[in-house]
Design a protein around this motif. Structure first.
Motif, mmCIF file in Angstrom:
data_model
loop_
_atom_site.group_PDB
_atom_site.id
_atom_site.type_symbol
_atom_site.label_atom_id
_atom_site.label_comp_id
_atom_site.label_asym_id
_atom_site.label_seq_id
_atom_site.Cartn_x
_atom_site.Cartn_y
_atom_site.Cartn_z
ATOM 1 N N LEU A 1 3.991 7.000 3.221
ATOM 2 C CA LEU A 1 4.588 5.596 3.518
ATOM 3 C C LEU A 1 4.237 4.781 2.263
ATOM 4 O O LEU A 1 2.850 4.856 1.769
ATOM 5 C CB LEU A 1 3.605 4.957 4.890
ATOM 6 C CG LEU A 1 3.835 3.613 5.125
ATOM 7 C CD1 LEU A 1 5.438 3.362 5.580
ATOM 8 C CD2 LEU A 1 3.053 3.078 6.407
ATOM 9 N N MET A 2 5.109 3.888 1.916
ATOM 10 C CA MET A 2 4.722 3.122 1.055
ATOM 11 C C MET A 2 5.476 1.634 1.511
ATOM 12 O O MET A 2 6.142 1.364 2.131
ATOM 13 C CB MET A 2 5.814 3.385 -0.248
ATOM 14 C CG MET A 2 5.852 2.300 -1.305
ATOM 15 S SD MET A 2 6.807 2.585 -3.052
ATOM 16 C CE MET A 2 8.000 3.828 -2.234
ATOM 17 N N ALA B 1 1.006 -1.109 -0.144
ATOM 18 C CA ALA B 1 -0.014 0.240 0.008
ATOM 19 C C ALA B 1 0.923 1.306 0.104
ATOM 20 O O ALA B 1 2.021 1.195 0.167
ATOM 21 C CB ALA B 1 -0.949 -0.078 1.257
ATOM 22 N N GLU B 2 0.329 2.243 -0.283
ATOM 23 C CA GLU B 2 1.030 3.684 -0.123
ATOM 24 C C GLU B 2 0.106 4.588 -0.167
ATOM 25 O O GLU B 2 -1.127 4.653 -0.723
ATOM 26 C CB GLU B 2 1.796 3.889 -1.597
ATOM 27 C CG GLU B 2 1.168 3.947 -2.743
ATOM 28 C CD GLU B 2 2.289 4.425 -3.984
ATOM 29 O OE1 GLU B 2 2.274 5.222 -4.622
ATOM 30 O OE2 GLU B 2 3.145 3.475 -4.226
ATOM 31 N N GLY B 3 0.335 5.568 0.538
ATOM 32 C CA GLY B 3 -0.557 6.867 0.742
ATOM 33 C C GLY B 3 0.174 7.994 1.966
ATOM 34 O O GLY B 3 1.268 7.484 2.500
ATOM 35 N N ASP C 1 9.930 5.573 3.147
ATOM 36 C CA ASP C 1 9.083 6.619 3.202
ATOM 37 C C ASP C 1 9.127 7.338 1.787
ATOM 38 O O ASP C 1 8.504 8.582 1.548
ATOM 39 C CB ASP C 1 9.925 7.637 4.227
ATOM 40 C CG ASP C 1 11.164 8.436 3.583
ATOM 41 O OD1 ASP C 1 11.749 7.651 2.653
ATOM 42 O OD2 ASP C 1 11.491 9.115 4.292
ATOM 43 N N GLY C 2 9.349 6.902 0.741
ATOM 44 C CA GLY C 2 9.180 7.258 -0.461
ATOM 45 C C GLY C 2 10.314 8.013 -0.825
ATOM 46 O O GLY C 2 10.650 8.692 -2.114
ATOM 47 N N SER C 3 11.472 8.150 0.026
ATOM 48 C CA SER C 3 12.834 8.774 -0.210
ATOM 49 C C SER C 3 13.673 8.065 0.095
ATOM 50 O O SER C 3 14.097 6.938 -0.567
ATOM 51 C CB SER C 3 12.628 10.079 0.405
ATOM 52 O OG SER C 3 13.809 10.912 0.083
ATOM 53 N N ARG C 4 14.582 8.413 0.998
ATOM 54 C CA ARG C 4 15.920 7.594 1.518
ATOM 55 C C ARG C 4 15.700 6.530 2.628
ATOM 56 O O ARG C 4 16.763 5.874 3.061
ATOM 57 C CB ARG C 4 16.838 8.691 1.836
ATOM 58 C CG ARG C 4 17.347 9.663 0.710
ATOM 59 C CD ARG C 4 18.263 10.401 0.939
ATOM 60 N NE ARG C 4 19.489 9.564 1.723
ATOM 61 C CZ ARG C 4 20.627 9.208 1.149
ATOM 62 N NH1 ARG C 4 20.807 9.129 -0.177
ATOM 63 N NH2 ARG C 4 21.571 8.548 2.090
ATOM 64 N N GLU C 5 14.548 6.560 3.349
ATOM 65 C CA GLU C 5 14.478 5.759 4.351
ATOM 66 C C GLU C 5 13.782 4.405 4.034
ATOM 67 O O GLU C 5 12.796 4.680 3.249
ATOM 68 C CB GLU C 5 13.512 6.546 5.378
ATOM 69 C CG GLU C 5 14.299 7.782 5.827
ATOM 70 C CD GLU C 5 15.629 7.612 6.391
ATOM 71 O OE1 GLU C 5 15.796 6.992 7.286
ATOM 72 O OE2 GLU C 5 16.507 8.342 6.434
ATOM 73 N N PHE D 1 6.903 10.003 11.425
ATOM 74 C CA PHE D 1 8.002 9.009 11.964
ATOM 75 C C PHE D 1 8.817 9.592 12.843
ATOM 76 O O PHE D 1 8.848 10.889 13.089
ATOM 77 C CB PHE D 1 9.009 8.766 10.740
ATOM 78 C CG PHE D 1 8.023 8.149 9.702
ATOM 79 C CD1 PHE D 1 7.676 6.822 9.525
ATOM 80 C CD2 PHE D 1 7.940 8.667 8.116
ATOM 81 C CE1 PHE D 1 6.991 6.208 8.711
ATOM 82 C CE2 PHE D 1 7.676 7.935 7.269
ATOM 83 C CZ PHE D 1 6.772 6.850 7.382
ATOM 84 N N VAL D 2 9.410 8.638 13.584
ATOM 85 C CA VAL D 2 10.350 9.085 14.772
ATOM 86 C C VAL D 2 11.772 9.443 14.113
ATOM 87 O O VAL D 2 12.307 8.354 13.217
ATOM 88 C CB VAL D 2 10.580 7.952 15.757
ATOM 89 C CG1 VAL D 2 11.577 8.358 16.840
ATOM 90 C CG2 VAL D 2 9.267 7.799 16.299
ATOM 91 N N TRP D 3 12.388 10.506 14.261
ATOM 92 C CA TRP D 3 13.578 11.000 13.377
ATOM 93 C C TRP D 3 14.789 11.099 14.323
ATOM 94 O O TRP D 3 15.932 11.212 13.957
ATOM 95 C CB TRP D 3 13.216 12.209 12.802
ATOM 96 C CG TRP D 3 12.152 12.155 11.515
ATOM 97 C CD1 TRP D 3 11.242 12.384 11.378
ATOM 98 C CD2 TRP D 3 12.794 11.408 10.523
ATOM 99 N NE1 TRP D 3 10.562 12.197 10.390
ATOM 100 C CE2 TRP D 3 11.536 11.517 9.495
ATOM 101 C CE3 TRP D 3 13.701 10.682 9.881
ATOM 102 C CZ2 TRP D 3 11.411 10.983 8.258
ATOM 103 C CZ3 TRP D 3 13.510 9.932 8.601
ATOM 104 C CH2 TRP D 3 12.305 10.203 8.020
ATOM 105 N N GLU D 4 14.510 11.036 15.631
ATOM 106 C CA GLU D 4 15.446 11.247 16.632
ATOM 107 C C GLU D 4 15.579 9.815 17.526
ATOM 108 O O GLU D 4 14.416 9.234 17.851
ATOM 109 C CB GLU D 4 15.485 12.477 17.446
ATOM 110 C CG GLU D 4 15.891 13.527 16.790
ATOM 111 C CD GLU D 4 15.633 14.894 17.677
ATOM 112 O OE1 GLU D 4 15.632 14.628 18.683
ATOM 113 O OE2 GLU D 4 15.539 15.825 16.946
#
Length: 140
Positions: free
Chosen positions: A53-54, A44-46, A83-87, A133-136
């Motif tokens: 989120l993908m 899923a993605e959205g 996350d549709g990017s680098r994560e 998302f938790v970034w730290e």
């Protein structure tokens, strides 16, 4: 687990296809909540608030995990989405049950992983509530 409206998905796999993917990923056993989700949704993605989120289809999980060279760099990682990017959104199979983590595509070690949730159900509940998302890294 409630399925999120408005998210695209793929036709669900069979239990046999899930078992074969688990074997290809090093004889892991997906958590029951994630297995149920695959059987209902299979990717899923959205958007959830400000977060994209993908989640990969079952075949995409195998491909993404292999492409991430996880066995060499992060043993125990199974890439379930991004996350549709680098994560990379992944399970950390070094522990049981595996928790959900976020890992940059260039991460070289587990110390770079950011824990997100103790279970897939908890992770998706966070998304449904629109939590980012938790970034730290938490020091707790």
């Amino acid at each position: 687990m409630e399925i999120i409206d408005g998210m695209s998905s793929s036709p669900p796999p069979t239990p046999q296809q899930i078992a074969e993917a688990e074997r290809q990923l090093g004889d892991v056993r997906f958590p029951d909540d994630y297995r149920r989700w695959l059987l209902e949704r299979n990717g899923a993605e959205g958007w959830f608030g400000e977060s994209f989120l993908m989640l990969h289809s079952l075949g995409g999980v195998v491909e993404a995990t292999q492409a991430a060279e996880a066995e060499e760099r992060l043993p125990g990682l199974v890439a379930i989405g991004s996350d549709g990017s680098r994560e990379i959104v992944a399970f950390d199979f070094r522990r049981s049950p595996p928790r959900v983590v976020l890992v940059d595509v260039t991460a070289e070690a587990w110390q770079d992983a950011l824990p997100q949730a103790q279970s897939f159900t908890d992770f998706m509940a966070q998304r449904e509530r629109g939590e980012p998302f938790v970034w730290e890294r938490s020091e707790a």
